[in-house]
Design a protein around this motif. Structure first.
Motif, mmCIF file in Angstrom:
data_model
loop_
_atom_site.group_PDB
_atom_site.id
_atom_site.type_symbol
_atom_site.label_atom_id
_atom_site.label_comp_id
_atom_site.label_asym_id
_atom_site.label_seq_id
_atom_site.Cartn_x
_atom_site.Cartn_y
_atom_site.Cartn_z
ATOM 1 N N SER A 81 56.198 45.150 39.606
ATOM 2 C CA SER A 81 55.709 44.495 40.567
ATOM 3 C C SER A 81 54.379 44.928 41.095
ATOM 4 O O SER A 81 53.981 46.279 40.876
ATOM 5 C CB SER A 81 56.560 44.604 42.024
ATOM 6 N N GLY A 82 53.297 44.174 41.048
ATOM 7 C CA GLY A 82 51.991 44.627 41.415
ATOM 8 C C GLY A 82 51.101 45.175 40.651
ATOM 9 O O GLY A 82 49.885 45.621 40.958
ATOM 10 N N LYS A 83 51.464 44.998 39.327
ATOM 11 C CA LYS A 83 50.481 45.757 38.338
ATOM 12 C C LYS A 83 50.126 44.677 37.366
ATOM 13 O O LYS A 83 49.501 44.879 36.097
ATOM 14 C CB LYS A 83 51.275 46.822 37.330
ATOM 15 N N GLY A 84 49.961 43.329 37.865
ATOM 16 C CA GLY A 84 49.220 42.463 37.256
ATOM 17 C C GLY A 84 47.715 42.444 37.849
ATOM 18 O O GLY A 84 47.542 43.160 38.371
ATOM 19 N N ASN A 85 47.071 41.373 37.796
ATOM 20 C CA ASN A 85 45.765 40.967 38.301
ATOM 21 C C ASN A 85 45.680 41.128 39.503
ATOM 22 O O ASN A 85 46.568 40.532 40.366
ATOM 23 C CB ASN A 85 45.081 39.739 37.609
ATOM 24 N N GLU A 86 44.939 41.749 40.323
ATOM 25 C CA GLU A 86 44.872 41.718 41.847
ATOM 26 C C GLU A 86 44.303 40.434 42.464
ATOM 27 O O GLU A 86 43.551 39.585 41.603
ATOM 28 C CB GLU A 86 43.641 42.823 42.262
ATOM 29 N N ALA A 87 44.468 39.949 43.610
ATOM 30 C CA ALA A 87 43.934 38.796 44.182
ATOM 31 C C ALA A 87 42.669 38.991 45.087
ATOM 32 O O ALA A 87 42.521 40.370 45.464
ATOM 33 C CB ALA A 87 45.023 37.989 44.814
ATOM 34 N N PRO A 88 41.660 38.211 45.115
ATOM 35 C CA PRO A 88 40.497 38.491 46.109
ATOM 36 C C PRO A 88 40.993 38.789 47.621
ATOM 37 O O PRO A 88 42.210 38.200 47.882
ATOM 38 C CB PRO A 88 39.847 37.530 45.946
ATOM 39 N N GLY A 89 40.254 39.328 48.533
ATOM 40 C CA GLY A 89 40.698 39.533 49.719
ATOM 41 C C GLY A 89 41.909 40.298 49.995
ATOM 42 O O GLY A 89 42.446 41.314 49.455
ATOM 43 N N ASN A 90 42.819 39.938 50.967
ATOM 44 C CA ASN A 90 43.914 40.183 51.442
ATOM 45 C C ASN A 90 45.323 39.733 50.333
ATOM 46 O O ASN A 90 46.208 39.847 50.997
ATOM 47 C CB ASN A 90 44.310 40.131 52.854
ATOM 48 N N GLY A 91 44.843 39.058 49.454
ATOM 49 C CA GLY A 91 45.646 38.583 48.504
ATOM 50 C C GLY A 91 46.635 39.852 47.854
ATOM 51 O O GLY A 91 46.392 40.867 47.849
ATOM 52 N N ILE A 92 47.781 39.346 47.392
ATOM 53 C CA ILE A 92 48.523 40.479 46.651
ATOM 54 C C ILE A 92 48.334 40.396 45.055
ATOM 55 O O ILE A 92 48.234 39.518 44.563
ATOM 56 C CB ILE A 92 50.009 40.370 47.082
ATOM 57 N N ALA A 93 48.589 41.429 44.668
ATOM 58 C CA ALA A 93 48.326 41.449 42.966
ATOM 59 C C ALA A 93 49.571 40.861 42.328
ATOM 60 O O ALA A 93 50.646 40.801 42.995
ATOM 61 C CB ALA A 93 48.340 43.112 42.610
#
Ligand SMILES: [Zn+2]
Length: 369
Positions: free
Chosen positions: A228-240
């Motif tokens: 979890s969370g080790k894919g691409n990040e999202a801009p702003g307050n989004g989750i990876a």
């Protein structure tokens, strides 16, 4: 060649609006990702059905499609990539909403909360049988998009930072609230205020990172693990997004896997079978010496309990099944021929199977019981 929208939903060209909706609801339930986790084909079908419904449920689009086919939408949003999952789920208020303000609920009881999520990354990891048997930690270099340091964001004025725009419509089922991602900020709720050089339009840049992946014992070829969370990040307050790790099992030289059990083919000579012997064999936890009793029959299976693969769900360990194969010499010297000719007169050389010398089929039955 794009599939016909009517074929996708399994309806005829003359289908009524109610029939179209009913057909789509059936497909959406059948191929829903919650019901088919990790199944790419189901996901594809889910998307195709949604795309077909999007067109056929809209009288205007339907008329254009009926006249011009897929050409009617080329370059217009439905020509190429189709819909993303969020578009589809936002459509569900119309399809599954029970009454009143449904939002995303109404399917399987699990309301989906929208928050911009980075895309998933997929990698393959090759594992030896030994690594699978013992569990392993792999350090893998992954190129992922991260938020470029120095990027600043401001709240999106179109959606006021919520990332979605809601719309209230009157349908035959009552008043519905549906939500769709804000198309100004792409659902992030924020837009870029300032970004450093080298960052893309979303304020992201690609960076190589070493990710440590703990692989539990007992995984199988084709399984997929999620970090979890080790894919691409999202801009702003989004989750990876997530890193999806596909397991590939490297074939072992001597051991064959069958679920949690392992099989090993042991070849012994004619005389070893008659006199008995001992052999050192490879297991996934090191070498083991096994004893072969004198007078062993070809086809005998020795079961080494717990020398197989640990069950991924924690139900103990499989066994290592050693299959004894007596090797018959393919050629003999003249002296050896004479020896065996003499021996074949001997009563000891006559086959006398007892009930304990089970037939092949009984042994196979035993192995799986
Ligand atoms: Zn917005």
């Amino acid at each position: 060649m794009k599939e016909d929208f009517y074929d996708i939903l399994g309806i005829s060209k003359g289908a009524s609006a109610a029939e179209i909706k009913k057909a789509y609801r059936k497909k959406a339930v059948q191929f829903h990702p919650d019901k088919n986790p990790g199944d790419k084909e189901a996901e594809e079908n889910f998307k195709k059905a949604a795309e077909a419904y999007e067109v056929l449920s809209d009288p205007d689009k339907k008329a254009r499609y009926d006249q011009f086919g897929h050409q009617a939408f080329e370059g217009g949003g439905f020509g190429g990539g189709g819909m993303n999952m969020d578009d589809i789920f936002s459509q569900f208020g119309d399809i599954f909403g029970g009454g009143g303000f449904g939002g995303f609920g109404g399917f399987g009881g699990s309301g989906r909360q929208r928050r911009a999520k980075g895309s998933n990354l997929r990698i393959r990891v090759k594992l030896t049988l030994e690594e699978i048997a013992n569990g392993v930690e792999k350090k893998i270099k992954v190129k992922r998009k991260i938020q470029a340091p120095g990027t600043t964001y401001k709240t999106c004025s179109t959606c006021n930072g919520s990332g979605q725009v809601t719309r209230i419509t009157n349908t035959i089922l009552g008043r519905m609230q549906t939500s769709a991602p804000c198309n100004v900020c792409g659902g992030a709720g924020q837009s870029i205020d300032h970004k450093p050089a080298g960052a893309d339009a979303q304020g992201l840049k690609i960076e190589e990172e070493t990710v440590s992946i703990k692989i539990p014992a007992g995984v199988e070829d084709g399984m997929q693990l999620k970090v979890s969370g080790k894919g691409n990040e999202a801009p702003g307050n989004g989750i990876a997004g997530d890193l999806l790790v596909a397991i590939e099992e490297v074939k072992h030289n001597d051991l064959q896997r069958e679920g949690d059990n392992l099989h090993y083919d042991l070849y012994i000579s004619f005389s070893e079978a008659a006199l008995g012997t001992s052999r050192e064999i490879d297991t996934v936890t090191g070498k083991v010496r096994i004893k072969i009793e004198e007078g062993v029959q070809s086809g005998k299976i020795l079961r080494l309990r717990g020398k197989g693969i640990p069950n991924i769900n924690g139900y103990g360990k499989g066994d290592l099944l050693v299959h004894v194969n007596v090797w018959t010499p393919r050629t003999l010297s003249r002296e050896q021929k004479e020896f065996f000719q003499k021996m074949s007169q001997d009563d000891h050389f006559q086959p006398k199977p007892e009930s304990s010398d089970k037939s092949f089929f009984e042994k196979v039955k035993d192995m799986f019981s």
